[in-house]
Enzyme design. Structure first.
Site, PDB file in Angstrom:
ATOM      1  N   GLY A 189       0.848  -1.195   0.000  1.00  0.00           N
ATOM      2  CA  GLY A 189       0.000   0.000   0.000  1.00  0.00           C
ATOM      3  C   GLY A 189       0.876   1.235   0.000  1.00  0.00           C
ATOM      4  N   HIS A 453       6.883  28.464 -19.088  1.00  0.00           N
ATOM      5  CA  HIS A 453       7.834  27.592 -19.775  1.00  0.00           C
ATOM      6  C   HIS A 453       9.248  27.938 -19.335  1.00  0.00           C
ATOM      7  CE1 HIS A 453       9.733  25.198 -22.881  1.00  0.00           C
ATOM      8  NE2 HIS A 453      10.536  26.240 -23.104  1.00  0.00           N
TER       9      HIS A 453
HETATM   10  P1  AMP Z   1      -2.980  -0.009   2.816  1.00  0.00           P
HETATM   11  O1  AMP Z   1      -4.344  -0.385   3.326  1.00  0.00           O
HETATM   12  O2  AMP Z   1      -2.968   0.889   1.625  1.00  0.00           O
HETATM   13  O3  AMP Z   1      -2.098   0.505   3.921  1.00  0.00           O
HETATM   14  O4  AMP Z   1      -2.301  -1.365   2.319  1.00  0.00           O
HETATM   15  C1  AMP Z   1      -2.151  -2.493   3.135  1.00  0.00           C
HETATM   16  C2  AMP Z   1      -1.887  -3.676   2.222  1.00  0.00           C
HETATM   17  O5  AMP Z   1      -1.490  -4.804   3.012  1.00  0.00           O
HETATM   18  C3  AMP Z   1      -3.115  -4.113   1.425  1.00  0.00           C
HETATM   19  O6  AMP Z   1      -2.809  -4.027   0.058  1.00  0.00           O
HETATM   20  C4  AMP Z   1      -3.349  -5.551   1.877  1.00  0.00           C
HETATM   21  O7  AMP Z   1      -3.771  -6.383   0.807  1.00  0.00           O
HETATM   22  C5  AMP Z   1      -1.974  -5.991   2.377  1.00  0.00           C
HETATM   23  N1  AMP Z   1      -2.008  -7.117   3.325  1.00  0.00           N
HETATM   24  C6  AMP Z   1      -2.840  -7.286   4.388  1.00  0.00           C
HETATM   25  N2  AMP Z   1      -2.590  -8.458   5.038  1.00  0.00           N
HETATM   26  C7  AMP Z   1      -1.562  -9.078   4.367  1.00  0.00           C
HETATM   27  C8  AMP Z   1      -0.832 -10.317   4.534  1.00  0.00           C
HETATM   28  N3  AMP Z   1      -1.091 -11.174   5.523  1.00  0.00           N
HETATM   29  N4  AMP Z   1       0.173 -10.588   3.647  1.00  0.00           N
HETATM   30  C9  AMP Z   1       0.463  -9.726   2.647  1.00  0.00           C
HETATM   31  N5  AMP Z   1      -0.204  -8.570   2.441  1.00  0.00           N
HETATM   32  C10 AMP Z   1      -1.188  -8.223   3.282  1.00  0.00           C
END
Ligand code: AMP
Ligand code: FAD
Length: 480
Positions: A189, A453
């Site tokens: 994320g 520019h």
């Molecule tokens: P955000 O909500 O933008 O901070 O992103 C958090 C990310 O962590 C999301 O894309 C989830 O799919 C990912 N995520 C959550 N749990 C897991 C896990 N057990 N393994 C790998 N990725 C995960």
């Protein structure tokens, strides 16, 4: 008579901004904050200033300078010899920036006559707030209006318990005292990509494990694809469809961790020196609400509010990460201003459709409005204009020409519906389009404006012109 006209709980960017605005509007305002420093002095600014936006950007800026000095200066004919990095000095600089800004909030409170109240606030019934300070002493304050702004905290997952040493959350990742050799990041994320980038630029081998198959699913997918390509080239090993299921600390504390994850081929293992868990944040409401205070939460733990951020209890509002919507500092701040204005009897509202979002990788990724995927799903017909930074004189002059600007406009009316940028200074460029969209701009309007520019913003101009097949510095896509 109540002790305060407005009492805010939480001094993050949602709460402190609400408090300052309320005081500016002549309301007697207090702001309760539980965060204290080593000397038990109150610390304002919340996640954003202390362990979020600001410290992460300080490290992103330091590490980007290092990356440029090591890999880019020779392109400009500058030789600097072997570039070194003093991590504790970099971390100390970050802390100095944080201190300067958090101290600045204390100054703004004084200047605006906001009373800072140190302690943890709990909303009781009848608009009373119990405040417990760090010694355990309590006092009960009353207010005609209460604004809850207690923010959010990182989500923990059972497979990777945080020890803030080997397995850290985003806060721990801002404190490393040396560059980890192998760094695991769970979650591709916004925060995972930013923190992964910091340490990758400084030489760590970074593997990002992301459970979902899609990369940045909330981002316009053309931009997301470009981001994936660029970040991978920078050395981030992004593994999609990789769900972390377990971890074992090696030989006790301080010696790394073995992480188990599952992807389409089955179970896999990786060894890391450090592991950052960035799987999202959750609203923080622990000890905030007395059982009989009357404020409702939704099934995900967010405080339930209407469009004006009013809760189920008249006179009690909630703003920022603790309520629905994107967890972004500027979203919370604008909510804070709106609530303060409405309490003061003005008629304020907020345009949730135009909250920009940014990922501060290099290049930055910034967006406002609808993505192509959203427009397709909603059945809206649109035109696209895009302009690559590779064709921008200013970007080439700076040797920073990866990425593109993309503008989406309604096919029938030409009204701009979305702007998506990956490129240098994308956050600032997208902001110009936010302002234009706030005034219901058409792509033609942007095209008719005069742009300096040579400047990066010319890419916005050209993308807007390209919407109607009128770009000058690229071949226009055939008009449909
Ligand atoms: P955000 O909500 O933008 O901070 O992103 C958090 C990310 O962590 C999301 O894309 C989830 O799919 C990912 N995520 C959550 N749990 C897991 C896990 N057990 N393994 C790998 N990725 C995960
Ligand atoms: P917070 O900032 O979490 O503040 C809440 C405050 O309330 C805290 O100070 C807390 O101590 C206090 N509090 C909680 N409960 C009580 C209580 N009962 N009594 C008294 N005080 C209490 N957003 C962006 O827009 N741009 C970015 O670049 C960005 N980068 C980020 C990077 C990282 C690493 C992280 C973790 C976050 C980032 N964010 C970013 C998100 C941003 O920090 C949050 O959206 C923002 O801080 C939320 O503001 P808030 O005021 O709602 O809550």
């Amino acid at each position: 008579m109540a002790d305060y006209d407005v009492l805010v709980i939480g001094a993050g960017p949602a709460g402190y901004v609400a408090a300052i605005r309320a005081a500016q509007l002549g309301l007697k305002t207090g702001c309760v904050e539980k965060w204290i420093d080593d000397e038990q002095k109150p610390v304002y600014g919340g996640t954003c200033l202390n362990v979020g936006c600001i410290p992460s950007k300080a490290l992103l800026d330091s590490s980007q300078k290092y990356a440029e000095a090591s890999r880019d200066f020779d392109t400009h004919g500058i030789s600097v010899g072997k570039v070194g990095i003093d991590v504790p000095a970099m971390i100390a600089r970050k802390e100095k920036v944080v201190k300067q800004l958090t101290g600045g909030i204390a100054g703004l409170f004084r200047a605006n006559k906001v009373t800072g109240i140190s302690g943890a606030g709990k909303l009781l019934k009848d608009k009373q707030v119990e405040v417990t300070d760090h010694t355990g002493k309590t006092q009960t304050l009353s207010a005609d209006n209460i604004i809850l702004a207690a923010g959010s905290v990182p989500i923990e997952i059972p497979p990777t318990p945080i020890d803030q040493d080997v397995i850290v959350d985003s806060t721990g990742a801002l404190e490393f005292q040396e560059v980890p050799g192998r760094l695991g990041v769970i979650g591709a994320g916004v925060i995972g990509l930013e923190l992964g980038s910091v340490w990758a630029r400084l030489g760590a081998e970074v593997i990002v494990l992301e459970a979902v198959d899609a990369f940045l699913p909330m981002v316009d997918q053309q931009i997301a694809k470009e981001a994936h390509k660029i970040l991978s080239k920078q050395g981030l090993d992004i593994r999609l469809g990789a769900k972390v299921t377990g971890s074992t600390l090696k030989k006790g504390k301080g010696n790394g961790v073995t992480v188990t994850y599952e992807d389409k081929d089955g179970e896999k293992k990786e060894d890391f020196d450090k592991l950052i868990v960035c799987v999202g944040r959750r609203p923080f409401t622990e000890s905030l609400l007395a059982d009989d205070c009357g404020v409702e939460k939704d099934e995900r733990g967010y405080i339930e509010v209407n469009d004006d951020c009013a809760t189920s209890v008249p006179g009690v509002y909630a703003v920022g990460d603790i309520v629905r919507g994107p967890m972004l500092a500027h979203k919370g701040s604008e909510e804070g201003v709106m609530v303060a204005e409405n309490i003061a009897g003005h008629k304020a509202s907020m345009n949730y459709d135009l909250v920009p979002s940014v990922i501060y990788t290099h290049p930055e990724i910034a967006a406002v409005g609808k993505t192509e995927e959203q427009l397709k799903e909603e059945g809206v017909e649109y035109n696209v204009g895009a302009f690559p930074f590779a064709a921008s004189g200013r970007a080439l002059a700076a040797n920073d020409s990866e990425g593109l600007v993309k503008i989406l406009a309604d096919k029938a009316t030409d009204r701009v519906l979305g702007c998506h940028i990956i490129g240098p200074s994308a956050a600032d460029l997208a902001q110009t389009v936010v302002v234009a969209m706030e005034f219901s701009t058409s792509a033609e309007d942007i095209g008719l404006s005069v742009f300096s520019h040579p400047a990066l913003c010319e890419a916005v101009h050209e993308a807007a012109l390209a919407v109607n097949g009128r770009a000058i510095h690229i071949a226009n896509r055939k008009k449909k």
